[in-house]
Design a protein around this motif. Structure first.
Motif, PDB file in Angstrom:
ATOM      1  N   SER A 233      35.259 -17.542   5.632  1.00 39.83           N
ATOM      2  CA  SER A 233      36.365 -18.049   5.859  1.00 39.83           C
ATOM      3  C   SER A 233      37.262 -18.397   4.618  1.00 39.83           C
ATOM      4  CB  SER A 233      36.158 -19.498   6.598  1.00 39.83           C
ATOM      5  OG  SER A 233      35.627 -19.370   7.774  1.00 39.83           O
ATOM      6  N   PRO A 234      38.693 -19.034   4.874  1.00 43.05           N
ATOM      7  CA  PRO A 234      39.391 -19.019   3.487  1.00 43.05           C
ATOM      8  C   PRO A 234      38.566 -20.173   2.777  1.00 43.05           C
ATOM      9  CG  PRO A 234      40.811 -18.703   5.417  1.00 43.05           C
ATOM     10  CD  PRO A 234      39.414 -18.958   5.961  1.00 43.05           C
ATOM     11  N   GLY A 235      38.537 -19.892   1.451  1.00 47.81           N
ATOM     12  CA  GLY A 235      37.953 -20.919   0.550  1.00 47.81           C
ATOM     13  C   GLY A 235      36.516 -20.980   0.296  1.00 47.81           C
ATOM     14  N   GLU A 236      36.030 -20.222   1.318  1.00 51.86           N
ATOM     15  CA  GLU A 236      34.121 -20.228   1.357  1.00 51.86           C
ATOM     16  C   GLU A 236      33.778 -19.358   0.219  1.00 51.86           C
ATOM     17  OE1 GLU A 236      30.875 -19.223   4.762  1.00 51.86           O
ATOM     18  OE2 GLU A 236      32.706 -19.039   5.292  1.00 51.86           O
TER      19      GLU A 236
ATOM     20  N   ALA B  74      38.205 -13.694  -4.883  1.00 51.45           N
ATOM     21  CA  ALA B  74      38.347 -13.977  -6.279  1.00 51.45           C
ATOM     22  C   ALA B  74      37.195 -14.374  -6.911  1.00 51.45           C
ATOM     23  CB  ALA B  74      39.561 -15.071  -6.335  1.00 51.45           C
ATOM     24  N   VAL B  75      37.198 -13.878  -8.439  1.00 47.46           N
ATOM     25  CA  VAL B  75      36.114 -14.447  -9.133  1.00 47.46           C
ATOM     26  C   VAL B  75      36.764 -15.616  -9.924  1.00 47.46           C
ATOM     27  CG1 VAL B  75      34.790 -13.678 -11.029  1.00 47.46           C
ATOM     28  CG2 VAL B  75      35.259 -11.892  -9.454  1.00 47.46           C
TER      29      VAL B  75
ATOM     30  N   VAL C 281      39.163 -22.945  -9.342  1.00 46.48           N
ATOM     31  CA  VAL C 281      40.697 -22.817  -9.108  1.00 46.48           C
ATOM     32  C   VAL C 281      41.192 -21.621 -10.010  1.00 46.48           C
ATOM     33  CG1 VAL C 281      43.331 -23.647  -9.692  1.00 46.48           C
ATOM     34  CG2 VAL C 281      41.158 -25.102  -8.591  1.00 46.48           C
ATOM     35  N   THR C 282      40.734 -21.678 -11.080  1.00 52.24           N
ATOM     36  CA  THR C 282      41.054 -20.626 -12.229  1.00 52.24           C
ATOM     37  C   THR C 282      40.577 -19.254 -11.744  1.00 52.24           C
ATOM     38  OG1 THR C 282      40.809 -22.307 -13.836  1.00 52.24           O
ATOM     39  CG2 THR C 282      40.781 -19.893 -14.412  1.00 52.24           C
ATOM     40  N   GLN C 283      40.938 -18.124 -11.612  1.00 50.75           N
ATOM     41  CA  GLN C 283      40.871 -16.846 -11.247  1.00 50.75           C
ATOM     42  C   GLN C 283      40.803 -15.946 -12.312  1.00 50.75           C
ATOM     43  OE1 GLN C 283      43.537 -15.559  -7.828  1.00 50.75           O
ATOM     44  NE2 GLN C 283      43.039 -17.552  -6.848  1.00 50.75           N
ATOM     45  N   TYR C 284      39.701 -15.393 -12.488  1.00 52.32           N
ATOM     46  CA  TYR C 284      39.457 -14.261 -13.459  1.00 52.32           C
ATOM     47  C   TYR C 284      39.810 -12.866 -13.078  1.00 52.32           C
ATOM     48  CZ  TYR C 284      36.738 -17.771 -15.870  1.00 52.32           C
ATOM     49  OH  TYR C 284      36.264 -18.916 -16.285  1.00 52.32           O
TER      50      TYR C 284
ATOM     51  N   ALA D 129      28.515 -14.615 -11.478  1.00 51.50           N
ATOM     52  CA  ALA D 129      29.889 -15.296 -11.126  1.00 51.50           C
ATOM     53  C   ALA D 129      30.003 -15.908 -10.125  1.00 51.50           C
ATOM     54  CB  ALA D 129      30.724 -13.841 -11.295  1.00 51.50           C
ATOM     55  N   ASN D 130      31.018 -16.894  -9.748  1.00 51.44           N
ATOM     56  CA  ASN D 130      31.491 -17.355  -8.577  1.00 51.44           C
ATOM     57  C   ASN D 130      32.557 -16.426  -7.772  1.00 51.44           C
ATOM     58  OD1 ASN D 130      30.153 -19.762  -9.316  1.00 51.44           O
ATOM     59  ND2 ASN D 130      31.561 -20.048 -10.686  1.00 51.44           N
ATOM     60  N   ILE D 131      32.066 -16.047  -6.482  1.00 52.97           N
ATOM     61  CA  ILE D 131      33.112 -15.321  -5.825  1.00 52.97           C
ATOM     62  C   ILE D 131      33.219 -16.022  -4.632  1.00 52.97           C
ATOM     63  CG2 ILE D 131      33.291 -13.156  -4.402  1.00 52.97           C
ATOM     64  CD1 ILE D 131      32.571 -12.753  -7.330  1.00 52.97           C
ATOM     65  N   LYS D 132      34.750 -16.237  -4.432  1.00 53.08           N
ATOM     66  CA  LYS D 132      35.455 -17.050  -3.281  1.00 53.08           C
ATOM     67  C   LYS D 132      36.248 -16.124  -2.612  1.00 53.08           C
ATOM     68  CE  LYS D 132      38.242 -21.465  -3.232  1.00 53.08           C
ATOM     69  NZ  LYS D 132      38.616 -22.429  -3.849  1.00 53.08           N
ATOM     70  N   SER D 133      36.328 -16.525  -0.952  1.00 55.70           N
ATOM     71  CA  SER D 133      36.951 -15.793  -0.208  1.00 55.70           C
ATOM     72  C   SER D 133      38.412 -16.695  -0.312  1.00 55.70           C
ATOM     73  CB  SER D 133      36.593 -15.879   0.944  1.00 55.70           C
ATOM     74  OG  SER D 133      37.307 -15.333   1.924  1.00 55.70           O
ATOM     75  N   LEU D 134      39.392 -15.645  -0.530  1.00 61.08           N
ATOM     76  CA  LEU D 134      40.976 -16.254  -0.538  1.00 61.08           C
ATOM     77  C   LEU D 134      41.526 -16.501   0.782  1.00 61.08           C
ATOM     78  CD1 LEU D 134      42.535 -14.109  -3.483  1.00 61.08           C
ATOM     79  CD2 LEU D 134      41.635 -16.437  -3.525  1.00 61.08           C
ATOM     80  N   GLY D 135      41.094 -15.513   1.898  1.00 62.95           N
ATOM     81  CA  GLY D 135      41.442 -15.737   3.184  1.00 62.95           C
ATOM     82  C   GLY D 135      40.106 -15.276   4.023  1.00 62.95           C
ATOM     83  N   TYR D 136      40.390 -14.860   5.255  1.00 61.12           N
ATOM     84  CA  TYR D 136      39.328 -14.208   5.992  1.00 61.12           C
ATOM     85  C   TYR D 136      39.029 -12.881   5.503  1.00 61.12           C
ATOM     86  CZ  TYR D 136      39.964 -18.204   9.445  1.00 61.12           C
ATOM     87  OH  TYR D 136      40.073 -19.241  10.024  1.00 61.12           O
TER      88      TYR D 136
END
Length: 592
Positions: free
Chosen positions: A370-373, A394-395, A401-404, A432-439
């Motif tokens: 999901s977004p933000g997961e 996004a990494v 918040v900060t995207q690499y 690294a931290n991997i975060k979903s921007l959308g679905y």
């Protein structure tokens, strides 16, 4: 005739049957040609089932359109005849192999009930038109015997269509219409027999304005039959015995019809729910779970949104379970055909044959975020590699918040924590931290399955290791000295292993030599013992032993003296001290 001409003659005669077979080929019962022929046969069968009974009960319909009915009757009979020809050219399976021998096909077909029904349906009953007049469509009632062909066509349609549940509902409605149509025709016929307008139950007198029209006659009968079969009520009470019998029969038919309709609809609804449960997870259970454990509303909303996303966008999370009953080879081919475009965008699987991708494709597990997961966080233990199927990730930094960097479809990540890269200071931890921007839709491949795949693709393994080196160097997570130390340690370990192998070989050689010397010494000792035994045979008896024999019992003394005298007087016994004959081959050299 020369031999060449004979060969040409035989070749031409052998090529004749294939040409004949091309004119009338053998059809595969599971093929498309046979399927479309069954669809064609639906029209003449339905024509006879719907129109013939209507023509028999509504005389005006038969009289007004007689020429059209005769043409349609001839066309229907022609199709019936062609259907018999097709049956004689439709193969069958024997031990899984299609039989194309027309002789065997014909002999098998003529021994079935279907052949007799087909012949009975084509009896030339229309010849009786000459004596009974052409306004007697009841002579064509034998055409109803082709109903099994209609059922076979419906079964094939249900398996071919991509919407089987909708087809089942349409077929059920067709059956309901056919039953009401037949009942309306059977209602109009007894009304004519009992005299129109004689009471409130029968059809009104056609002399009344509007009731003389053929369309009105059929619609009124159809409406009256619908009221009876649906048991809605508001029907005139019967007055005669024939009317009572008709109503009782219709009520019984209505009860059976309701049971059939309810059963069919329940089956359709159950199949639809089963299909949804097989494709998509059951969100009702999850909703109950989160409510039972008093999960906060924000997380409940995320759960509901996630399931809605799966339902709306037709996302499947259990593809393996859906194809589990298919053969493994076929399951792999289907999975490759579905996911091959995605895998071709992945660098490590590019330029690979489709057959080589069958094994890893079956082990890919689809996941939706999901977004933000967060897919993974820095420091987590890495056990999987992820391939992005759709969406953006996004990494991000620790603050989230900060995207690499932004990762898109076709990229993969997570390989550094499951590939043994020398000098990796993070070990098997995520870097690294991997975060979903959308679905986002991802494929997940665990460590064990990835190692099996990479063992088949050494080039892909080298590419992944090289990429891991570059990323670790950029992140200052690669200890070059440690890598060199690991290489030196590995070389030293290999040298020690080689030295241990050499020492073990030397020890084995020395042990073999000692064992050979021990066997030789044991053999020499045996020879010396035998030599001493032969030498002691000629020694005289000591005096102490002779006196002891004289002081013994008389019997024993006598016997022993006898034995002693026999031993002294007689020649030496040929037997040894143990009672065995000396073996001349055992005579040893005294010098040994």
């Amino acid at each position: 005739m020369s031999q060449d001409s004979k060969v040409k003659t035989t070749e031409s005669s052998s090529s004749a049957p294939p040409k004949a077979r091309k004119l009338l080929p053998v059809l595969d019962p599971s093929g498309d040609y046979y399927y479309w022929w069954l669809n064609t046969m639906v029209f003449p069968v339905m024509y006879n089932l719907i129109i013939v009974v209507c023509r028999a009960c509504f005389p005006d319909l038969q009289r007004y359109y007689l020429v059209a009915w005769l043409v349609l009757d001839c066309t229907s009979d022609l199709l019936y005849l062609l259907d018999i020809v097709v049956r004689f050219h439709t193969g069958f399976l024997e031990q899984g192999i299609l039989v194309v021998d027309k002789g065997r096909i014909s002999s098998r077909y003529v021994r079935t009930w279907s052949f007799f029904l087909d012949l009975a349906s084509l009896l030339p009953t229309g010849v009786a038109y000459v004596s009974l007049a052409p306004h007697t469509p009841t002579l064509r009632l034998n055409r109803f015997l082709r109903v099994p062909c209609l059922f076979e066509a419906f079964d094939r349609m249900e398996t071919h269509t991509v919407h089987p549940n909708a087809f089942r509902i349409a077929k059920l409605m067709l059956y309901v219409f056919a039953v009401i149509h037949w009942n309306s025709c059977l209602y109009f016929a007894p009304s004519r027999y009992l005299d129109f307008g004689s009471d409130a139950w029968v059809y009104p007198n056609p002399a009344q304005p509007g009731f003389e029209q053929l369309r009105r006659q059929y619609l009124y009968s159809f409406y009256f039959s619908t009221l009876i079969l649906t048991t809605v009520g508001d029907t005139p009470l019967p007055d005669r015995e024939e009317e009572y019998l008709f109503m009782v029969g219709d009520f019984l038919l209505a009860v059976m019809g309701f049971a059939t309709i309810m059963g069919s609809m329940s089956s359709v609804i159950y199949n639809m729910n089963t299909a949804d449960a097989a494709f998509y997870p059951d969100h009702a259970l999850v909703k109950k779970y989160v409510k039972l454990h008093h999960v906060n509303r924000r997380r409940q909303r995320r759960v509901i949104d996630w399931y809605q996303h799966l339902q709306i966008n037709k996302k499947m999370t259990n593809e393996v379970a859906i194809l589990q009953h298919s053969p493994e080879r076929l399951r792999a081919e289907v999975a490759v055909s579905v996911h091959l475009p995605t895998l071709n965008r992945v660098q490590i699987f590019q330029n690979c044959e489709a057959s080589l991708l069958e094994e890893p494709v079956l082990k890919l597990q689809p996941q939706t975020y999901s977004p933000g997961e967060y897919v993974c966080r820095k420091g987590d233990i890495g056990r999987e590699i992820y391939i992005i199927l759709e969406g953006q990730l996004a990494v991000v930094a620790v603050d989230g918040v900060t995207q690499y960097a932004v990762l898109g479809a076709g990229l993969y990540f997570g390989e550094m924590s499951i590939i043994n890269i020398k000098g990796n200071m993070s070990g098997n931890r995520r870097t690294a931290n991997i975060k979903s921007l959308g679905y986002s839709d991802l494929f997940c491949l665990n460590k064990e399955d990835l190692q099996e795949v990479l063992s088949e693709y050494p080039q892909a393994q080298a590419v992944m290791e090289e990429k891991g080196h570059e990323i670790l160097l950029k992140m200052n997570k690669l200890d070059v000295n440690a890598e060199a130390a690991d290489t030196a340690l590995q070389e030293a370990t290999e040298a020690q292993l080689r030295g241990l192998d050499q020492q073990l070989d030397d020890l084995q050689t020395k042990f073999s030599r000692l064992l050979a010397e021990l066997e030789s010494s044991a053999l020499k000792i045996t020879y010396h013992i035998e030599r001493l035994e032969w030498q002691t045979q000629e020694w005289p008896m000591p005096e102490e032993l002779a006196e002891a024999d004289d002081e013994g019992e008389p019997g024993e003394g006598t016997s022993k003296d006898g034995e002693g005298r026999a031993g002294q007087e007689g020649p030496p016994s040929p037997e040894g001290p143990h009672g065995h004959s000396p073996d001349p081959h055992h005579q040893l050299n005294p010098e040994l």
